[in-house]
Design a protein around this motif. Structure first.
Motif, PDB file in Angstrom:
ATOM      1  N   GLN A  69       0.861  -1.170   0.000  1.00  0.00           N
ATOM      2  CA  GLN A  69       0.000   0.000   0.000  1.00  0.00           C
ATOM      3  C   GLN A  69       0.910   1.237   0.000  1.00  0.00           C
ATOM      4  OE1 GLN A  69      -3.524  -0.123   0.391  1.00  0.00           O
ATOM      5  NE2 GLN A  69      -3.515  -2.357   0.368  1.00  0.00           N
ATOM      6  N   PHE A  70       0.831   2.024  -1.068  1.00  0.00           N
ATOM      7  CA  PHE A  70       1.635   3.238  -1.171  1.00  0.00           C
ATOM      8  C   PHE A  70       0.703   4.441  -1.047  1.00  0.00           C
ATOM      9  CE2 PHE A  70       3.843   0.004  -3.715  1.00  0.00           C
ATOM     10  CZ  PHE A  70       5.102   0.025  -3.130  1.00  0.00           C
ATOM     11  N   GLN A  71       0.957   5.297  -0.085  1.00  0.00           N
ATOM     12  CA  GLN A  71       0.099   6.455   0.144  1.00  0.00           C
ATOM     13  C   GLN A  71       0.900   7.748   0.175  1.00  0.00           C
ATOM     14  OE1 GLN A  71      -2.258   5.789   3.671  1.00  0.00           O
ATOM     15  NE2 GLN A  71      -3.649   4.399   2.617  1.00  0.00           N
ATOM     16  N   LYS A  72       0.347   8.749  -0.519  1.00  0.00           N
ATOM     17  CA  LYS A  72       0.900  10.107  -0.509  1.00  0.00           C
ATOM     18  C   LYS A  72       2.381  10.163  -0.857  1.00  0.00           C
ATOM     19  CE  LYS A  72      -2.634  11.841   2.606  1.00  0.00           C
ATOM     20  NZ  LYS A  72      -2.986  12.545   3.841  1.00  0.00           N
ATOM     21  N   ILE A  73       2.781   9.330  -1.791  1.00  0.00           N
ATOM     22  CA  ILE A  73       4.169   9.347  -2.257  1.00  0.00           C
ATOM     23  C   ILE A  73       4.349  10.497  -3.247  1.00  0.00           C
ATOM     24  CG2 ILE A  73       5.807   8.116  -3.728  1.00  0.00           C
ATOM     25  CD1 ILE A  73       4.895   5.550  -2.418  1.00  0.00           C
ATOM     26  N   ARG A  74       5.427  11.233  -3.101  1.00  0.00           N
ATOM     27  CA  ARG A  74       5.762  12.313  -4.025  1.00  0.00           C
ATOM     28  C   ARG A  74       6.971  11.856  -4.839  1.00  0.00           C
ATOM     29  NH1 ARG A  74       1.507  12.897  -3.133  1.00  0.00           N
ATOM     30  NH2 ARG A  74       0.382  14.451  -1.947  1.00  0.00           N
ATOM     31  N   PHE A  75       6.719  11.504  -6.098  1.00  0.00           N
ATOM     32  CA  PHE A  75       7.767  10.925  -6.937  1.00  0.00           C
ATOM     33  C   PHE A  75       7.651  11.505  -8.344  1.00  0.00           C
ATOM     34  CE2 PHE A  75       9.980   7.357  -9.104  1.00  0.00           C
ATOM     35  CZ  PHE A  75      11.074   7.232  -8.270  1.00  0.00           C
ATOM     36  N   SER A  76       7.462  12.825  -8.432  1.00  0.00           N
ATOM     37  CA  SER A  76       7.304  13.475  -9.736  1.00  0.00           C
ATOM     38  C   SER A  76       8.660  13.822 -10.341  1.00  0.00           C
ATOM     39  CB  SER A  76       6.455  14.743  -9.603  1.00  0.00           C
ATOM     40  OG  SER A  76       7.059  15.647  -8.717  1.00  0.00           O
ATOM     41  N   ASN A  77       8.689  13.860 -11.677  1.00  0.00           N
ATOM     42  CA  ASN A  77       9.922  14.181 -12.422  1.00  0.00           C
ATOM     43  C   ASN A  77      11.076  13.249 -12.053  1.00  0.00           C
ATOM     44  OD1 ASN A  77       9.323  16.711 -14.070  1.00  0.00           O
ATOM     45  ND2 ASN A  77       8.585  17.295 -12.040  1.00  0.00           N
ATOM     46  N   GLU A  78      10.757  11.997 -11.770  1.00  0.00           N
ATOM     47  CA  GLU A  78      11.780  11.003 -11.407  1.00  0.00           C
ATOM     48  C   GLU A  78      11.868   9.952 -12.511  1.00  0.00           C
ATOM     49  OE1 GLU A  78      13.650  11.140  -8.729  1.00  0.00           O
ATOM     50  OE2 GLU A  78      12.635  12.622  -7.496  1.00  0.00           O
ATOM     51  N   GLU A  79      12.776   8.990 -12.328  1.00  0.00           N
ATOM     52  CA  GLU A  79      12.877   7.840 -13.231  1.00  0.00           C
ATOM     53  C   GLU A  79      12.813   6.567 -12.419  1.00  0.00           C
ATOM     54  OE1 GLU A  79      16.016   7.766 -16.060  1.00  0.00           O
ATOM     55  OE2 GLU A  79      15.786   9.877 -16.623  1.00  0.00           O
ATOM     56  N   LEU A  80      12.116   5.589 -12.969  1.00  0.00           N
ATOM     57  CA  LEU A  80      12.006   4.288 -12.296  1.00  0.00           C
ATOM     58  C   LEU A  80      12.185   3.199 -13.341  1.00  0.00           C
ATOM     59  CD1 LEU A  80      11.439   3.150  -9.447  1.00  0.00           C
ATOM     60  CD2 LEU A  80       9.055   2.892 -10.145  1.00  0.00           C
ATOM     61  N   ASP A  81      13.192   2.350 -13.150  1.00  0.00           N
ATOM     62  CA  ASP A  81      13.518   1.308 -14.121  1.00  0.00           C
ATOM     63  C   ASP A  81      13.316  -0.093 -13.546  1.00  0.00           C
ATOM     64  OD1 ASP A  81      14.470   2.868 -16.356  1.00  0.00           O
ATOM     65  OD2 ASP A  81      16.244   3.341 -15.177  1.00  0.00           O
ATOM     66  N   SER A  82      12.679  -0.935 -14.355  1.00  0.00           N
ATOM     67  CA  SER A  82      12.640  -2.386 -14.116  1.00  0.00           C
ATOM     68  C   SER A  82      12.141  -2.773 -12.731  1.00  0.00           C
ATOM     69  CB  SER A  82      14.035  -2.984 -14.342  1.00  0.00           C
ATOM     70  OG  SER A  82      14.515  -2.660 -15.621  1.00  0.00           O
ATOM     71  N   VAL A  83      11.051  -2.150 -12.294  1.00  0.00           N
ATOM     72  CA  VAL A  83      10.435  -2.518 -11.017  1.00  0.00           C
ATOM     73  C   VAL A  83       9.085  -3.168 -11.317  1.00  0.00           C
ATOM     74  CG1 VAL A  83       9.599  -1.693  -8.777  1.00  0.00           C
ATOM     75  CG2 VAL A  83      11.600  -0.635  -9.836  1.00  0.00           C
ATOM     76  N   ARG A  84       8.780  -4.247 -10.586  1.00  0.00           N
ATOM     77  CA  ARG A  84       7.533  -5.000 -10.778  1.00  0.00           C
ATOM     78  C   ARG A  84       6.606  -4.773  -9.593  1.00  0.00           C
ATOM     79  NH1 ARG A  84       9.813  -4.889 -14.972  1.00  0.00           N
ATOM     80  NH2 ARG A  84      10.599  -6.640 -16.194  1.00  0.00           N
ATOM     81  N   PHE A  85       5.353  -4.433  -9.895  1.00  0.00           N
ATOM     82  CA  PHE A  85       4.348  -4.231  -8.852  1.00  0.00           C
ATOM     83  C   PHE A  85       3.195  -5.208  -9.094  1.00  0.00           C
ATOM     84  CE2 PHE A  85       6.454  -0.128  -9.462  1.00  0.00           C
ATOM     85  CZ  PHE A  85       6.750   0.254  -8.158  1.00  0.00           C
ATOM     86  N   TYR A  86       2.886  -6.026  -8.083  1.00  0.00           N
ATOM     87  CA  TYR A  86       1.808  -6.999  -8.190  1.00  0.00           C
ATOM     88  C   TYR A  86       0.757  -6.727  -7.110  1.00  0.00           C
ATOM     89  CZ  TYR A  86       5.259  -9.485 -11.016  1.00  0.00           C
ATOM     90  OH  TYR A  86       6.195  -9.819 -11.969  1.00  0.00           O
ATOM     91  N   ASP A  87      -0.480  -6.462  -7.536  1.00  0.00           N
ATOM     92  CA  ASP A  87      -1.599  -6.252  -6.606  1.00  0.00           C
ATOM     93  C   ASP A  87      -1.310  -5.155  -5.586  1.00  0.00           C
ATOM     94  OD1 ASP A  87      -3.176  -8.349  -7.773  1.00  0.00           O
ATOM     95  OD2 ASP A  87      -1.870  -9.787  -6.748  1.00  0.00           O
ATOM     96  N   CYS A  88      -0.652  -4.109  -6.034  1.00  0.00           N
ATOM     97  CA  CYS A  88      -0.338  -2.979  -5.152  1.00  0.00           C
ATOM     98  C   CYS A  88      -1.379  -1.876  -5.314  1.00  0.00           C
ATOM     99  CB  CYS A  88       1.055  -2.415  -5.461  1.00  0.00           C
ATOM    100  SG  CYS A  88       2.399  -3.563  -5.073  1.00  0.00           S
ATOM    101  N   THR A  89      -1.514  -1.049  -4.266  1.00  0.00           N
ATOM    102  CA  THR A  89      -2.454   0.070  -4.297  1.00  0.00           C
ATOM    103  C   THR A  89      -1.698   1.373  -4.091  1.00  0.00           C
ATOM    104  OG1 THR A  89      -4.228  -1.309  -3.404  1.00  0.00           O
ATOM    105  CG2 THR A  89      -4.505   1.070  -3.220  1.00  0.00           C
ATOM    106  N   PHE A  90      -1.962   2.340  -4.958  1.00  0.00           N
ATOM    107  CA  PHE A  90      -1.355   3.664  -4.873  1.00  0.00           C
ATOM    108  C   PHE A  90      -2.468   4.674  -4.603  1.00  0.00           C
ATOM    109  CE2 PHE A  90       1.136   1.004  -7.671  1.00  0.00           C
ATOM    110  CZ  PHE A  90       2.449   1.259  -7.316  1.00  0.00           C
ATOM    111  N   THR A  91      -2.379   5.392  -3.481  1.00  0.00           N
ATOM    112  CA  THR A  91      -3.429   6.338  -3.099  1.00  0.00           C
ATOM    113  C   THR A  91      -2.836   7.715  -2.848  1.00  0.00           C
ATOM    114  OG1 THR A  91      -4.611   4.515  -2.018  1.00  0.00           O
ATOM    115  CG2 THR A  91      -5.349   6.747  -1.504  1.00  0.00           C
ATOM    116  N   ASP A  92      -3.422   8.735  -3.465  1.00  0.00           N
ATOM    117  CA  ASP A  92      -2.984  10.128  -3.285  1.00  0.00           C
ATOM    118  C   ASP A  92      -1.498  10.309  -3.591  1.00  0.00           C
ATOM    119  OD1 ASP A  92      -5.536  11.021  -2.410  1.00  0.00           O
ATOM    120  OD2 ASP A  92      -5.134  10.219  -0.424  1.00  0.00           O
ATOM    121  N   CYS A  93      -1.015   9.636  -4.626  1.00  0.00           N
ATOM    122  CA  CYS A  93       0.407   9.727  -4.986  1.00  0.00           C
ATOM    123  C   CYS A  93       0.606  10.688  -6.159  1.00  0.00           C
ATOM    124  CB  CYS A  93       0.948   8.352  -5.355  1.00  0.00           C
ATOM    125  SG  CYS A  93       0.934   7.160  -3.994  1.00  0.00           S
ATOM    126  N   ASP A  94       1.777  11.314  -6.205  1.00  0.00           N
ATOM    127  CA  ASP A  94       2.120  12.230  -7.283  1.00  0.00           C
ATOM    128  C   ASP A  94       3.281  11.656  -8.091  1.00  0.00           C
ATOM    129  OD1 ASP A  94       2.672  14.275  -9.011  1.00  0.00           O
ATOM    130  OD2 ASP A  94       3.097  15.775  -7.474  1.00  0.00           O
TER     131      ASP A  94
END
Length: 197
Positions: free
Chosen positions: A11-36
């Motif tokens: 469960q990811f909440q209120k994450i601020r990750f704008s103007n970033e780079e993300l490589d080769s990450v796998r997300f299974y059955d995850c929830t993102f709430t109020d994230c940027d």
């Protein structure tokens, strides 16, 4: 921020990750709430069974990413080129679900997304040309200035949808559901005159 290569049921909440780079990450059955994630560059990431709620995804890049049974609720998804993602050769119905999202200026050209859902969305100036959207649900969505051409809309549901311009001769619409008065727009490209009494 994302230090692991795989995440399960997180469960990811209120994450601020704008103007970033993300490589080769796998997300299974995850929830993102109020994230940027605005303008973030996702490369070779996978989102399987993931849910996004009230997130900013404006102008993200999805180069070589994979989406399977991903849902978006009340998210900002403006300016996304979904054709940059990798889509399976074996089509999985319902790969993308959008509820009450803003999808303006996005591109779905040529994608096979049967039974996808765009419900109560703002989809202005979106390019759906040559896409397979058979049995899709487009109810209560605004399609102002969106493009349909050689699009498979067989059995699609446009109930309460608005401002679409679909040429019946240039798209497959057999079995699709439309409602009056918006359905009259299907006649505009037929070189005929419409008169009111």
């Amino acid at each position: 921020m994302f230090m692991d290569s795989e995440y399960y049921d997180e469960q990811f909440q209120k994450i601020r990750f704008s103007n970033e780079e993300l490589d080769s990450v796998r997300f299974y059955d995850c929830t993102f709430t109020d994230c940027d994630f605005g303008e973030t560059f996702f490369r070779d990431c996978k989102f399987s069974g993931c849910r996004f709620a009230n997130c900013n995804l404006n102008q993200i890049k999805v180069v070589d990413c994979q989406f399977s049974q991903a849902s978006f609720t009340e998210c900002k998804c403006v300016g996304i080129n979904w054709t940059e993602a990798i889509w399976p050769k074996m089509v999985m119905p319902g790969a993308l679900v959008f509820e009450e999202c803003t999808l303006n200026h996005s591109t779905f050209i040529g994608l096979a997304l049967p039974q996808c859902i765009l419900r109560k969305c703002m989809a202005r100036n979106v390019d759906f040309r040559e896409a397979d959207l058979a049995k899709a649900i487009f109810s209560s969505t605004d399609f102002s200035e969106s493009l349909f051409g050689e699009t498979n809309l067989t059995g699609a549901d446009f109930s309460h949808a608005a401002n679409y311009r679909i040429d019946p001769n240039g798209n497959r619409i057999s079995g699709a559901t439309f409602m009056l008065p918006e359905a009259i727009s299907l006649l505009y490209c037929m070189d005929i005159q419409l008169k009111e009494e």
